[in-house]
Design an enzyme around this catalytic site. Structure first.
Site, short mmCIF file in Angstrom:
data_model
loop_
_atom_site.label_atom_id
_atom_site.label_comp_id
_atom_site.label_asym_id
_atom_site.label_seq_id
_atom_site.Cartn_x
_atom_site.Cartn_y
_atom_site.Cartn_z
N GLU A 1 0.82 -1.22 0.00
CA GLU A 1 0.00 0.00 0.00
C GLU A 1 0.85 1.27 0.00
O GLU A 1 0.54 2.23 -0.69
CB GLU A 1 -0.94 0.00 1.21
CG GLU A 1 -1.98 -1.09 1.22
CD GLU A 1 -3.04 -0.92 0.13
OE1 GLU A 1 -3.83 -1.87 -0.06
OE2 GLU A 1 -3.09 0.14 -0.51
N ARG B 1 0.52 3.75 -3.31
CA ARG B 1 -0.13 5.04 -3.05
C ARG B 1 0.89 6.16 -2.87
O ARG B 1 0.82 7.18 -3.55
CB ARG B 1 -1.02 4.93 -1.80
CG ARG B 1 -2.11 3.88 -1.93
CD ARG B 1 -3.15 4.04 -0.85
NE ARG B 1 -3.92 2.80 -0.66
CZ ARG B 1 -5.15 2.75 -0.21
NH1 ARG B 1 -5.79 3.85 0.13
NH2 ARG B 1 -5.77 1.58 -0.05
N ASP C 1 -4.24 -10.39 -8.39
CA ASP C 1 -4.55 -9.45 -9.47
C ASP C 1 -3.40 -8.66 -10.08
O ASP C 1 -3.02 -8.87 -11.24
CB ASP C 1 -5.68 -8.51 -9.04
CG ASP C 1 -5.44 -7.85 -7.67
OD1 ASP C 1 -4.33 -8.02 -7.11
OD2 ASP C 1 -6.34 -7.16 -7.17
N GLU D 1 -12.22 -0.67 -10.50
CA GLU D 1 -11.74 -1.62 -11.51
C GLU D 1 -12.63 -1.73 -12.74
O GLU D 1 -12.13 -1.86 -13.87
CB GLU D 1 -11.55 -3.01 -10.88
CG GLU D 1 -10.40 -3.10 -9.90
CD GLU D 1 -10.74 -2.53 -8.54
OE1 GLU D 1 -9.80 -2.23 -7.76
OE2 GLU D 1 -11.95 -2.38 -8.23
#
Length: 620
Positions: free
Chosen positions: A248, A252, A381, A515
């Site tokens: 993360e 980010r 993913d 998404e």
């Protein structure tokens, strides 16, 4: 007088002593002063100076030595990331007095933390070539097109322009409420009108600010962008000491700062991201070089998530570092970052893959798979996404990434891609050879992934990939259109008579995820089929009707309920991804053209690395 000694004799000896001492003191003074003019005087000074000035030479001190030109090492002010708070009730119940006290404490610490960061340069000396530095002007000349297009991607069609302006208004509304009620915190709680800190960022704050920098800039919201830039420069404190998700923080904070630098040329963003990038390196100190998922940004200690099977690392986490780390090497001219992610690749290529698939859990100690659970949604993913994007970002020179991607896609098609009785194409999950006929919202990025790679596979498969991308995107749109709110659930199933609908209460929520809209944007860019813009507008109307509240946007708990219940959270990725992809969907293709830019998994645009400006050796 002493016995046997005359007064004159005593006087003579005293004079001699005085002259001798005078000569000796002068000699010592001369020698001591000469030491400071020797070439290696720094070491000698350290011997004689006081403790406050002669502390041991640490990595931090070495990083603080500026170059002759002052380019590779410049002053860094504090970056404030969201602190990790495990007891959220403390945040939510904090009264005004508590907030004021916290702000005072934060303010008083800024000077101290800024002075600490000013000693840190853009990268570690180890492995870096300090004779060269990244040339931003040279980089800009290597772009094929202006990043913001001729007129910021302004569409000529009045209806499309009106829709784009609506998305811009949504961004300003979300931002203004964040600034009013949660400034400096990680995310806004719009119902209670306060800030949320969370426990993912190890003490870093301002996730919504860093995530919004490029969105604000791209949309031309310059007053808001300047407020965000000022906060990053003065208040983003990198000297945090808490439990952070490597994944993360990378997507980010590192991604957000990198894109802000590449879009604007503001050196401050580059200095900040180099300090932060270096703090992530200790996570790779494992027997295999596979990083652990959690790192203390202060101490460098790392460990695996408690819920991860047998202390394993997660495919979607250690596999979603490549784009950002390649750019950290570019900006620092230090190959250590690229070496770390290439080592991950080397291990993945070496170990056996069941049916050509990549399971979600890998031991960072043994380098073996821990479970045979395969998913294109959560846990897996973005690993696949970063394979094709690594190839594209390398200016199509990273042949290893290309081979890995198309081989993985072949295995996915052979084992996971299914067709429902109703004709919907979906990607099931694989558990040790048994299919679970479920597809998560997170897996809906795959329509966009398949379409951006359609042109670079085998020529005879190009149309097949375009069709597959369109079919997956259609299925994800169906998951939206079959709900009462016209927003999609967290996961939907294709068994027991269900098709593209959530059958479990725990799967019915929508947390402002991007998404599906992401795939609409890519499908529009590469096919110009107008239905994708229509589907995007349906999502805008649903967001406005069901997620917009008085003080921001909120996720909802059940997309099938006629009367919605809000979850009181405006996710930072709503600002970074959902609204950015919608804005790009209603813009002309010359706004962040795909020939020049690749989006990381948080929708932060990173430039294609071309030989003409790269300081690193090209990956072969």
């Amino acid at each position: 007088p002493l016995p046997g000694v005359s007064a004159s004799g005593m006087g003579l000896r005293l004079s001699q002593k005085f002259v001798f001492l005078l000569f000796l003191s002068g000699l010592v003074t001369l020698c001591f002063g000469a030491l400071f003019f020797l070439p290696d005087s720094v070491r000698l000074k350290r011997i004689f100076l006081s403790k406050t000035e002669s502390q041991p030479v640490t990595v931090e001190h070495l990083r603080g030595i500026t170059s002759a030109k002052g380019e590779t090492s410049t002053k860094l002010k504090a970056l404030s990331r969201k602190p990790s708070v495990t007891n959220e009730a403390k945040t939510d119940k904090k009264d005004a007095g508590g907030e004021a006290l916290e702000d005072m404490m934060l303010s008083s610490s800024k000077t101290e933390s800024a002075s600490k960061d000013e000693k840190v340069t853009s990268s570690s000396n180890q492995g870096a070539n300090t004779d060269t530095s990244f040339d931003y002007n040279k980089f800009k000349k290597c772009l094929l097109k202006p990043p913001l297009g001729i007129e910021h991607g302004k569409p000529s069609d009045p209806q499309t322009l009106q829709r784009r302006e609506k998305v811009k208004e949504m961004m300003k509304f979300a931002w203004d409420n964040y600034k009013s009620f949660a400034w400096g915190k990680n995310e806004l709680r719009p119902l209670t009108r306060n800030g949320h800190i969370g426990n993912m960022f190890g003490g870093l704050r301002g996730a919504s600010i860093v995530d919004s920098l490029d969105t604000l800039y791209i949309m031309g919201l310059m007053d808001e962008y300047n407020d965000a830039k000022e906060w990053v420069e003065t208040s983003l404190d990198l000297n945090s000491n808490g439990e952070a998700s490597l994944f993360e923080v990378n997507i980010r904070y590192v991604g957000g700062l990198l894109s802000a630098y590449y879009l604007t040329g503001e050196e401050m963003f580059k200095r900040k991201v180099m300090v932060l990038g270096e703090k992530l390196l200790p996570a790779f100190n494992t027997p295999t070089g596979i990083p652990r998922g959690v790192i203390n940004l202060g101490s460098g200690t790392s460990w695996s998530w408690g819920w991860a099977s047998a202390g394993s690392s997660i495919l979607a986490e250690f596999g979603t570092l490549h784009l950002e780390f390649v750019h950290l090497s570019e900006l620092s001219n230090n190959g250590i970052y690229t070496e770390k992610v290439m080592n991950i690749r080397k291990l993945l290529n070496k170990i056996e893959k069941p049916h050509g698939l990549y399971p979600n859990f890998l031991s960072p100690v043994s380098g073996n798979w821990v479970q045979h659970h395969v998913s294109i949604g959560g846990l897996g993913d973005s690993f696949y996404e970063y394979l094709i994007k690594s190839y594209l970002m390398s200016d199509k020179t990273d042949e290893e990434a290309k081979k890995m991607y198309y081989s993985a896609l072949e295995a996915i098609e052979a084992n996971l891609v299914q067709k429902s009785p109703g004709g919907l194409t979906y990607m099931a999950e694989w558990r040790g050879g048994i299919l679970d006929h479920k597809m998560g919202h997170l897996a809906c990025f795959s329509g966009g992934m398949v379409v951006i790679g359609a042109d670079d596979g085998a020529p005879e498969k190009r149309q097949h990939y375009l069709d597959l991308a369109a079919e997956i995107t259609h299925t994800c749109h169906e998951s939206y259109s079959r709900s009462a709110t016209k927003l999609g659930p967290e996961a939907f199933r294709f068994d027991g008579g269900a098709e593209a609908t959530a059958t479990r209460l725990s799967d019915r929520y929508y947390i402002l995820r991007p998404e599906v809209i992401e795939s609409y944007m890519y499908m529009w860019r590469l096919t110009h089929d107008p239905k994708y813009r229509e589907w995007g507008w349906e999502a805008v109307e649903a967001l406005e009707q069901h997620c917009r509240v008085e003080a921001g946007f909120s996720g909802i708990r059940d997309v099938y309920a006629q009367t919605v219940s809000h979850d009181n959270m405006q996710q930072s990725f709503f600002l970074s991804e959902t609204l950015k992809y919608l804005y790009l969907l209603f813009s002309d293709d010359d706004l962040l053209p795909l020939e020049d830019w690749v989006f990381n998994t948080e929708a932060h645009p990173l430039p294609v690395v071309r030989k003409s400006f790269s300081l690193q050796k090209q990956v072969k």
